[in-house]
Design a protein around this motif. Sequence first.
Motif, PDB file in Angstrom:
ATOM      1  N   VAL A 112       0.835  -1.293  -0.230  1.00 29.95           N
ATOM      2  CA  VAL A 112       0.339   0.425  -0.248  1.00 29.95           C
ATOM      3  C   VAL A 112       1.092   1.449   0.450  1.00 29.95           C
ATOM      4  O   VAL A 112       2.025   1.815   0.587  1.00 29.95           O
ATOM      5  CB  VAL A 112      -1.223  -0.102   0.912  1.00 29.95           C
ATOM      6  N   GLN A 113       0.073   1.987  -0.648  1.00 31.18           N
ATOM      7  CA  GLN A 113       1.372   3.646  -1.256  1.00 31.18           C
ATOM      8  C   GLN A 113       1.120   4.133  -0.024  1.00 31.18           C
ATOM      9  O   GLN A 113      -0.190   4.384   0.470  1.00 31.18           O
ATOM     10  CB  GLN A 113       1.251   3.740  -2.330  1.00 31.18           C
ATOM     11  N   CYS A 114       2.058   4.907   0.776  1.00 31.41           N
ATOM     12  CA  CYS A 114       1.477   6.348   1.372  1.00 31.41           C
ATOM     13  C   CYS A 114       0.599   6.426   0.886  1.00 31.41           C
ATOM     14  O   CYS A 114       0.346   7.892  -0.180  1.00 31.41           O
ATOM     15  CB  CYS A 114       3.029   6.940   2.224  1.00 31.41           C
ATOM     16  N   ALA A 115      -0.002   7.784   1.806  1.00 36.30           N
ATOM     17  CA  ALA A 115      -1.007   8.801   1.575  1.00 36.30           C
ATOM     18  C   ALA A 115      -0.483   9.750   0.798  1.00 36.30           C
ATOM     19  O   ALA A 115       0.576  10.122   1.389  1.00 36.30           O
ATOM     20  CB  ALA A 115      -1.978   9.155   3.074  1.00 36.30           C
ATOM     21  N   PRO A 116      -0.929  10.743   0.026  1.00 35.77           N
ATOM     22  CA  PRO A 116      -0.565  12.123  -0.940  1.00 35.77           C
ATOM     23  C   PRO A 116      -0.593  13.186   0.867  1.00 35.77           C
ATOM     24  O   PRO A 116      -0.880  13.155   1.977  1.00 35.77           O
ATOM     25  CB  PRO A 116      -1.741  12.028  -1.301  1.00 35.77           C
ATOM     26  N   GLY A 117       0.902  13.648   0.432  1.00 34.05           N
ATOM     27  CA  GLY A 117       1.528  14.653   1.424  1.00 34.05           C
ATOM     28  C   GLY A 117       1.834  13.516   2.977  1.00 34.05           C
ATOM     29  O   GLY A 117       2.598  13.933   3.857  1.00 34.05           O
ATOM     30  N   LYS A 118       2.372  12.500   2.147  1.00 30.33           N
ATOM     31  CA  LYS A 118       3.400  11.814   3.301  1.00 30.33           C
ATOM     32  C   LYS A 118       4.537  10.797   3.040  1.00 30.33           C
ATOM     33  O   LYS A 118       4.498  10.674   0.743  1.00 30.33           O
ATOM     34  CB  LYS A 118       2.616  11.056   4.528  1.00 30.33           C
ATOM     35  N   TYR A 119       5.406  10.404   3.404  1.00 32.93           N
ATOM     36  CA  TYR A 119       6.200   9.815   2.742  1.00 32.93           C
ATOM     37  C   TYR A 119       6.525   8.355   3.625  1.00 32.93           C
ATOM     38  O   TYR A 119       6.716   8.526   4.788  1.00 32.93           O
ATOM     39  CB  TYR A 119       7.822  10.605   2.378  1.00 32.93           C
ATOM     40  N   LEU A 131       6.003   8.701   7.064  1.00 33.29           N
ATOM     41  CA  LEU A 131       5.658  10.268   8.099  1.00 33.29           C
ATOM     42  C   LEU A 131       5.090  11.750   7.149  1.00 33.29           C
ATOM     43  O   LEU A 131       5.387  11.632   5.952  1.00 33.29           O
ATOM     44  CB  LEU A 131       6.717  11.101   8.570  1.00 33.29           C
ATOM     45  N   SER A 132       4.519  12.598   7.617  1.00 33.62           N
ATOM     46  CA  SER A 132       4.277  13.739   7.036  1.00 33.62           C
ATOM     47  C   SER A 132       5.163  14.576   6.645  1.00 33.62           C
ATOM     48  O   SER A 132       6.564  14.942   7.383  1.00 33.62           O
ATOM     49  CB  SER A 132       2.817  14.689   7.618  1.00 33.62           C
ATOM     50  N   CYS A 133       5.095  15.189   5.257  1.00 32.75           N
ATOM     51  CA  CYS A 133       5.893  16.175   5.075  1.00 32.75           C
ATOM     52  C   CYS A 133       6.099  17.139   5.762  1.00 32.75           C
ATOM     53  O   CYS A 133       4.843  17.755   5.748  1.00 32.75           O
ATOM     54  CB  CYS A 133       6.039  16.405   3.196  1.00 32.75           C
ATOM     55  N   PRO A 134       6.927  17.849   5.781  1.00 30.13           N
ATOM     56  CA  PRO A 134       7.041  19.089   6.621  1.00 30.13           C
ATOM     57  C   PRO A 134       7.195  20.667   5.681  1.00 30.13           C
ATOM     58  O   PRO A 134       6.634  20.426   4.818  1.00 30.13           O
ATOM     59  CB  PRO A 134       8.542  19.246   6.647  1.00 30.13           C
ATOM     60  N   MET A 135       6.260  22.001   6.581  1.00 29.56           N
ATOM     61  CA  MET A 135       6.301  23.090   5.671  1.00 29.56           C
ATOM     62  C   MET A 135       7.130  23.028   4.686  1.00 29.56           C
ATOM     63  O   MET A 135       8.187  22.606   4.940  1.00 29.56           O
ATOM     64  CB  MET A 135       6.199  24.416   6.471  1.00 29.56           C
ATOM     65  N   ASP A 136       6.879  23.461   3.469  1.00 31.04           N
ATOM     66  CA  ASP A 136       7.326  23.791   2.205  1.00 31.04           C
ATOM     67  C   ASP A 136       8.250  22.347   2.160  1.00 31.04           C
ATOM     68  O   ASP A 136       8.490  22.445   1.178  1.00 31.04           O
ATOM     69  CB  ASP A 136       9.073  25.116   2.657  1.00 31.04           C
ATOM     70  N   THR A 137       7.625  21.513   1.636  1.00 27.64           N
ATOM     71  CA  THR A 137       8.019  20.435   1.112  1.00 27.64           C
ATOM     72  C   THR A 137       6.515  19.607   0.431  1.00 27.64           C
ATOM     73  O   THR A 137       5.820  20.463   0.953  1.00 27.64           O
ATOM     74  CB  THR A 137       8.884  19.817   1.767  1.00 27.64           C
ATOM     75  N   TYR A 138       6.721  19.218  -0.493  1.00 30.86           N
ATOM     76  CA  TYR A 138       5.657  18.116  -1.182  1.00 30.86           C
ATOM     77  C   TYR A 138       5.962  16.594  -1.183  1.00 30.86           C
ATOM     78  O   TYR A 138       7.693  16.494  -1.427  1.00 30.86           O
ATOM     79  CB  TYR A 138       4.725  18.955  -2.219  1.00 30.86           C
ATOM     80  N   SER A 139       5.418  15.495  -1.267  1.00 32.94           N
ATOM     81  CA  SER A 139       5.519  14.403  -0.815  1.00 32.94           C
ATOM     82  C   SER A 139       5.824  14.193  -2.835  1.00 32.94           C
ATOM     83  O   SER A 139       5.078  14.747  -3.682  1.00 32.94           O
ATOM     84  CB  SER A 139       4.550  13.476  -0.900  1.00 32.94           C
ATOM     85  N   ALA A 140       6.870  13.139  -3.614  1.00 31.83           N
ATOM     86  CA  ALA A 140       7.134  12.917  -4.182  1.00 31.83           C
ATOM     87  C   ALA A 140       5.638  11.732  -5.184  1.00 31.83           C
ATOM     88  O   ALA A 140       5.267  10.654  -4.035  1.00 31.83           O
ATOM     89  CB  ALA A 140       8.696  12.134  -4.757  1.00 31.83           C
ATOM     90  N   GLU A 141       5.831  11.695  -6.101  1.00 33.08           N
ATOM     91  CA  GLU A 141       4.773  10.931  -6.625  1.00 33.08           C
ATOM     92  C   GLU A 141       5.355   9.500  -6.278  1.00 33.08           C
ATOM     93  O   GLU A 141       3.548   9.182  -6.055  1.00 33.08           O
ATOM     94  CB  GLU A 141       5.259  10.861  -8.364  1.00 33.08           C
ATOM     95  N   ASN A 142       6.755   9.404  -6.251  1.00 35.63           N
ATOM     96  CA  ASN A 142       6.598   7.364  -5.300  1.00 35.63           C
ATOM     97  C   ASN A 142       6.550   7.590  -3.682  1.00 35.63           C
ATOM     98  O   ASN A 142       6.721   6.062  -2.905  1.00 35.63           O
ATOM     99  CB  ASN A 142       7.270   6.714  -6.015  1.00 35.63           C
ATOM    100  N   ASN A 143       6.107   8.724  -2.941  1.00 39.85           N
ATOM    101  CA  ASN A 143       5.565   8.880  -2.085  1.00 39.85           C
ATOM    102  C   ASN A 143       6.991   8.376  -1.022  1.00 39.85           C
ATOM    103  O   ASN A 143       7.563   8.135   0.078  1.00 39.85           O
ATOM    104  CB  ASN A 143       5.181   8.007  -1.216  1.00 39.85           C
ATOM    105  N   SER A 144       8.410   8.829  -1.836  1.00 38.19           N
ATOM    106  CA  SER A 144       9.444   7.829  -1.369  1.00 38.19           C
ATOM    107  C   SER A 144      10.820   9.166  -0.708  1.00 38.19           C
ATOM    108  O   SER A 144      11.590   9.218   0.560  1.00 38.19           O
ATOM    109  CB  SER A 144      10.835   7.333  -2.140  1.00 38.19           C
ATOM    110  N   MET A 145       9.720  10.718  -0.832  1.00 45.27           N
ATOM    111  CA  MET A 145      10.960  11.126   0.181  1.00 45.27           C
ATOM    112  C   MET A 145       9.429  13.286   0.139  1.00 45.27           C
ATOM    113  O   MET A 145       8.717  12.576  -1.133  1.00 45.27           O
ATOM    114  CB  MET A 145      12.106  11.944  -0.759  1.00 45.27           C
ATOM    115  N   CYS A 146       9.810  13.861   0.581  1.00 43.47           N
ATOM    116  CA  CYS A 146       9.742  15.285   0.078  1.00 43.47           C
ATOM    117  C   CYS A 146      11.000  15.803  -0.588  1.00 43.47           C
ATOM    118  O   CYS A 146      11.971  16.085   0.209  1.00 43.47           O
ATOM    119  CB  CYS A 146       9.014  15.872   1.443  1.00 43.47           C
ATOM    120  N   LEU A 147      10.110  16.353  -1.288  1.00 41.13           N
ATOM    121  CA  LEU A 147      10.761  17.795  -2.066  1.00 41.13           C
ATOM    122  C   LEU A 147      10.390  19.066  -2.070  1.00 41.13           C
ATOM    123  O   LEU A 147       9.712  19.350  -1.686  1.00 41.13           O
ATOM    124  CB  LEU A 147      10.026  17.501  -3.877  1.00 41.13           C
ATOM    125  N   ALA A 148      11.509  20.103  -2.139  1.00 41.82           N
ATOM    126  CA  ALA A 148      11.411  21.364  -1.638  1.00 41.82           C
ATOM    127  C   ALA A 148      10.715  22.257  -2.506  1.00 41.82           C
ATOM    128  O   ALA A 148      10.650  21.882  -3.835  1.00 41.82           O
ATOM    129  CB  ALA A 148      12.879  21.845  -1.336  1.00 41.82           C
TER     130      ALA A 148
END
Length: 205
Positions: A112-119, A131-148
């Motif tokens: 199961v893929q992480c929910a949108p906004g999480k990684y 985990l929720s992506c912190p402020m000033d970032t957004y989740s990558a398409e595969n939810n493996s990281m947060c992008l600035a």
Amino acid sequence: LYETSGPGSCVKIMLRRNVSNSDGFDVANSSLPWKWDPVWESEKENVAWSSRIFAPPLQPREYTTQHIRLEFNMSGNHEFYGLDAVQLVAVFSCHACAEGKFKTLPGPGACVQCAPGKYSKATAASKDVCLSCPMDTYSAENNSMCLACPLNTSSPASSSTIHNCLCNSGYTGKGGWGLFVGAGTVSCSGSCQANCDSSGSTEGT
């Protein structure tokens, strides 16, 4: 392959795979919603006439099928080929859930893929460790990281797309992001900029 005559004549084994547009296959312009997928291919072998059981190493596939296609090369000395039976045995192997995914229950179900906004950076996760992506970032398409977020933009925590990155107060733009027009600014082309004139230039400002 239970070969009884002319062993070595089989040169290709294919499985029938149902396809969709997501596979890069133009279903709309095709008369068939499936294609033959090669899983083994080799040159014709020169094998003695004695019968044999031939078990070539097939490339792994992660789909089910009820159709198999064999191709033969009947040139050379073996102008006749005898095949008693074909046995196709599925061997299931278990793979670790990738980063951005988890699986809580045993069995053949999908990760199961992480929910949108999480990684999640974890692999083989057996519970929801996203985990929720912190402020000033957004989740990558595969939810493996947060992008600035891009320069001069910001986003709330748990943002799931670059469109959640809004121009900061005092900045505006016509890029691919949401806009926040601060006092004393006008629209500019490209990324978020400050103090632009109506032509989109920052010269003389």
